[in-house]
Design an enzyme around this catalytic site. Structure first.
Site, PDB file in Angstrom:
ATOM      1  N   HIS A 311     -31.263  -9.642  78.128  1.00 36.12           N
ATOM      2  CA  HIS A 311     -30.758  -9.087  76.867  1.00 36.12           C
ATOM      3  C   HIS A 311     -30.736  -7.568  76.965  1.00 36.12           C
ATOM      4  O   HIS A 311     -31.625  -6.965  77.563  1.00 36.12           O
ATOM      5  CB  HIS A 311     -31.651  -9.532  75.699  1.00 36.12           C
ATOM      6  CG  HIS A 311     -31.044  -9.318  74.352  1.00 36.12           C
ATOM      7  ND1 HIS A 311     -31.077  -8.105  73.705  1.00 36.12           N
ATOM      8  CD2 HIS A 311     -30.365 -10.173  73.533  1.00 36.12           C
ATOM      9  CE1 HIS A 311     -30.470  -8.220  72.531  1.00 36.12           C
ATOM     10  NE2 HIS A 311     -30.029  -9.454  72.399  1.00 36.12           N
ATOM     11  N   ASP A 369     -28.876 -16.614  72.731  1.00 39.84           N
ATOM     12  CA  ASP A 369     -27.488 -17.067  72.825  1.00 39.84           C
ATOM     13  C   ASP A 369     -27.364 -18.305  73.708  1.00 39.84           C
ATOM     14  O   ASP A 369     -26.521 -19.174  73.456  1.00 39.84           O
ATOM     15  CB  ASP A 369     -26.612 -15.936  73.369  1.00 39.84           C
ATOM     16  CG  ASP A 369     -26.632 -14.715  72.477  1.00 39.84           C
ATOM     17  OD1 ASP A 369     -26.403 -14.875  71.272  1.00 39.84           O
ATOM     18  OD2 ASP A 369     -26.901 -13.609  72.970  1.00 39.84           O
TER      19      ASP A 369
END
Length: 434
Positions: A311, A369
């Site tokens: 991330h 995600d």
């Protein structure tokens, strides 16, 4: 909003022999900030910060991220505690009010949200202007922006009561509009909300019920989607939140501001990460091809990247992913999904990423995600609805940030500066002489 910044000294800048002092402030968490509001006045210079990655655009008391430690707080509460112990409506109250509600406050707030979920009957006609194959996010941009034409009695941002009503309307009607966008794109009739269901259960029913057969809500699936909504509610001053604040700084009405946030979120670099993760799984195609793609991911000269791992903000494990991992596996078990190649690929990739030294050493853990994409697919949502669901959840954060900005006495209309590198001043020449 009353400022809670604390003085933490000052720093000096020497410009052409002139020393200029700038105040330094500290917050509850995170690095100190240098107040450069008088920089241009004192030095005749601006700062250059593409993407504003080293600039605090505002003071906020809503959310805090520590990417190095893997921490996300909503009003001081760790995200995992809220997702595991609370529900969407209660966390929405927290983001808006700053405190968790009492039982009475919770019931009243839930009632007010529930009884605003219906949309104006004429609003349904608005959808007929879209092509049947329109992307649901395109519909969302237009439909949410049009709310100000249907609810103009709550667009006066100087009136606290109108701001409150607009807040409730926006949070309540977003799942109805999102479900309508889904139904319209799939060619099915709209399903009206029901007041006896909670926020997330109502949304699932509006998406999947049909006139011929009602939808029986599975509590495990509703709980997982509720967690997805909570985990996506706010994330500091990201691109879409900053867009909402920038639009709001011109005193635009709240519906227009949220529509601007939706448009920004639609960008694949922002809201499309979970869809990209599923597209990657589809590209891999089968479990036996995973070693090939893992090797490609480790090869710096290969452009392939594993989507849904690591991330930009979190340099440690994404705290939202821990909650989402558990919810994802609960959904897969509840759905008893056995014949889904993409999910088989996802589970094998997850195992490799959590055990392979290359991924562990680089902290390329599965992020939210990755898990939310798998979960939403298992719930039955097509990939073009993923960003719509993101927008539904983030609406609460956007509205909270918008209200905070409106009530901040130091707020001014956004006006970033630039360094101009175009042509120097020149005189016009008639085209017959050029």
């Amino acid at each position: 909003m009353e400022s809670k910044m604390k003085a933490a000294g000052n720093v000096s800048l020497n410009v052409d022999g002139k020393e200029v002092l700038f105040d330094v402030y500290s917050g509850s968490h995170g690095p100190n900030v240098i107040d450069i509001t008088k920089l241009y006045k004192e030095t005749g210079m601006f700062t250059l910060d593409p993407g504003f990655t080293s600039t605090a655009s505002c003071e906020s008391q809503i959310a805090f991220i520590d990417g190095d430690e893997g921490v996300l707080l909503y009003r001081g509460y760790p995200i995992d505690q809220l997702a595991e112990n609370s529900d969407f409506v209660e966390v929405a109250y927290l983001l808006l009010d700053g405190q968790l509600p009492t039982e009475t406050q919770y019931r009243e707030f839930r009632h007010d949200i529930t009884y605003h979920t219906m949309v104006h009957e004429q609003f349904k006609n608005f959808f007929n202007g879209f092509r049947r194959d329109a992307h649901p996010m395109a519909i969302m941009c237009g439909a949410v922006g049009a709310l100000s034409a249907f609810y103009h009695d709550s667009t006066d941002i100087t009136d606290p009561e109108q701001r409150r009503i607009a807040t409730y309307r926006m949070i309540a009607k977003m799942p109805t509009i999102a479900a309508m966008a889904y139904k319209y794109s799939s060619g099915q009739p709209f399903v009206a909300p029901r007041n006896d269901l909670d926020y997330t259960e109502n949304f699932l029913r509006m998406c999947f019920a049909v006139p011929a057969e009602d939808y029986e809500v599975n509590k495990v699936l509703a709980s997982a989607l509720d967690k997805i909504f909570i985990l996506h509610m706010d994330h500091e001053q990201n691109a879409s939140t900053s867009t909402v604040r920038l639009a709001g700084s011109s005193n635009a009405n709240p519906f227009a501001c949220i529509a601007a946030g939706i448009a920004c979120l639609w960008g694949p670099s922002h809201g499309g990460a979970n869809e990209a993760a599923l597209n990657m799984l589809a590209e891999i195609g089968s479990v036996d091809r995973i070693p090939e793609y893992v090797a490609k991911a480790k090869d710096k000269s290969d452009p392939f990247r594993l989507m849904g791992f690591g991330h930009r903000v979190y340099k440690n494990y994404d705290p939202r992913a821990k909650v989402m991992q558990k919810a994802c596996h609960e959904v897969l078990e509840a759905m008893d999904i056995r014949d889904e190649p993409l999910l088989d690929i996802a589970l094998e990739l997850e195992k490799i990423a959590l055990e392979d030294e290359y991924f562990v050493s680089k902290k390329l853990y599965p992020n939210i995600d990755f898990y939310s994409g798998i979960t939403l697919r298992a719930l039955g949502f097509p990939t073009d609805m993923f960003t719509v669901l993101f927008a539904l959840a983030r609406t609460v954060g956007w509205i909270a940030q918008w209200r905070e900005m409106i009530e901040d006495p130091s707020q001014r209309i956004g006006r970033p500066r630039q360094i101009y590198t175009g042509a120097a001043q020149r005189d016009f020449i008639d085209r017959t002489k050029r």
